[in-house]
Design a protein around this motif. Structure first.
Motif, short mmCIF file in Angstrom:
data_model
loop_
_atom_site.label_atom_id
_atom_site.label_comp_id
_atom_site.label_asym_id
_atom_site.label_seq_id
_atom_site.Cartn_x
_atom_site.Cartn_y
_atom_site.Cartn_z
N ASP A 38 0.73 -1.06 0.09
CA ASP A 38 -0.03 0.03 0.13
C ASP A 38 0.95 1.30 0.27
O ASP A 38 0.78 2.24 -0.89
CB ASP A 38 -0.97 -0.16 1.35
CG ASP A 38 -1.79 1.23 1.39
OD1 ASP A 38 -2.31 1.74 0.22
OD2 ASP A 38 -1.86 1.79 2.36
N ALA A 84 2.60 1.60 -3.27
CA ALA A 84 1.79 2.19 -4.23
C ALA A 84 1.63 3.56 -4.13
O ALA A 84 1.70 4.54 -5.24
CB ALA A 84 0.57 1.56 -4.33
N GLN A 85 1.40 4.20 -3.00
CA GLN A 85 1.36 5.75 -2.63
C GLN A 85 2.55 6.29 -3.15
O GLN A 85 2.42 7.33 -3.79
CB GLN A 85 1.13 5.89 -1.18
CG GLN A 85 -0.22 5.36 -0.82
CD GLN A 85 -0.08 5.77 0.89
OE1 GLN A 85 0.17 6.67 1.21
NE2 GLN A 85 -0.57 4.68 1.59
N ALA A 91 4.68 5.48 -5.38
CA ALA A 91 4.72 5.28 -7.00
C ALA A 91 3.93 6.38 -7.46
O ALA A 91 4.27 6.89 -8.69
CB ALA A 91 4.12 3.86 -7.26
N GLU A 92 2.85 6.86 -7.01
CA GLU A 92 1.90 7.86 -7.55
C GLU A 92 2.40 9.08 -7.11
O GLU A 92 1.99 10.29 -7.51
CB GLU A 92 0.44 7.65 -6.91
CG GLU A 92 -0.02 6.29 -7.64
CD GLU A 92 -0.14 6.19 -8.97
OE1 GLU A 92 -0.22 7.22 -9.79
OE2 GLU A 92 0.32 5.12 -9.62
N SER A 93 3.68 9.22 -6.33
CA SER A 93 3.89 10.59 -5.72
C SER A 93 5.01 11.41 -6.66
O SER A 93 5.57 10.72 -7.58
CB SER A 93 4.32 10.54 -4.40
OG SER A 93 5.75 9.98 -4.58
N PRO A 94 5.38 12.78 -6.73
CA PRO A 94 6.26 13.05 -7.21
C PRO A 94 7.69 12.76 -6.74
O PRO A 94 8.61 13.29 -7.51
CB PRO A 94 6.00 14.78 -6.96
CG PRO A 94 5.16 15.01 -5.87
CD PRO A 94 4.54 13.69 -5.46
N ARG A 123 8.87 9.58 -6.46
CA ARG A 123 9.12 8.27 -6.94
C ARG A 123 10.63 8.01 -6.80
O ARG A 123 11.36 8.76 -7.72
CB ARG A 123 8.62 7.92 -8.17
CG ARG A 123 8.62 6.37 -8.45
CD ARG A 123 8.24 6.02 -10.11
NE ARG A 123 8.04 4.92 -10.27
CZ ARG A 123 7.09 4.12 -10.61
NH1 ARG A 123 5.73 4.75 -10.52
NH2 ARG A 123 7.17 2.85 -10.64
N LEU A 176 7.72 -0.21 -7.57
CA LEU A 176 8.60 0.94 -8.08
C LEU A 176 9.49 0.60 -9.22
O LEU A 176 9.93 1.52 -9.81
CB LEU A 176 9.28 1.32 -6.81
CG LEU A 176 8.35 2.02 -5.64
CD1 LEU A 176 9.29 2.32 -4.49
CD2 LEU A 176 7.44 3.21 -5.97
#
Length: 149
Positions: A32, A35-36, A38-41, A43, A66
């Motif tokens: 979890d 995944a958060q 991975a979606e962030s600026p 990474r 990632l």
């Protein structure tokens, strides 16, 4: 430099400390948080992890999500001196970097980078924080974000 400091996922207590493995809950929490991230600026492109089993398992899950390589570092185990890691960050750390370790190390390193001392802040299992530093050094980091399972 962007550094994400993460504590390993929840681990069971059924064996020696160095051999503790992630629980099912721990694996889900790590996935979890990864995944958060991975979606962030922020990474990461690289992962450093402790050689202890639960940290290696955490790094494997994060690496899969990632899509970045993992390097084990023997100086980021629970009771290691965060100053040694700081020296390595100054000398050769790639950026952005995800560092996966244990308490009290993750708390001590984060506090050293943000506040310039080694009194550790607490981390939940699988929690991660994003530190932004113009240069790696004591008191040079700003806490930009945190990720929780």
């Amino acid at each position: 430099m962007h550094l994400i400091v993460m504590r390993h996922g929840e681990a069971g207590w059924h064996t020696l400390d160095r051999e503790r493995e992630l629980t099912e809950y721990g694996r889900h929490g790590v996935a979890d948080v990864a995944a958060q991230i991975a979606e962030s600026p922020w990474r990461p492109e690289f992962i450093w992890c402790s050689p202890l089993v639960r940290a290696r398992q955490t790094a494997a899950i994060a690496s899969e999500i990632l899509n970045c390589p993992v390097t084990e570092k023997d100086y980021i185990t629970p009771d290691d001196d965060p100053g040694r890691c700081l020296d390595e960050l100054i000398e050769s750390a790639p950026s952005p970097l995800l560092l996966i370790s244990h308490m009290p190390f993750v708390g001590s390193l984060s506090t050293l980078l943000v506040d310039g001392h080694r009194k550790g802040i607490p981390f939940m299992t699988a929690q991660a924080v994003v530190l932004e530093m113009p240069v790696a050094g004591p008191g040079c980091a700003d806490l930009r974000a945190q990720f929780l399972p």
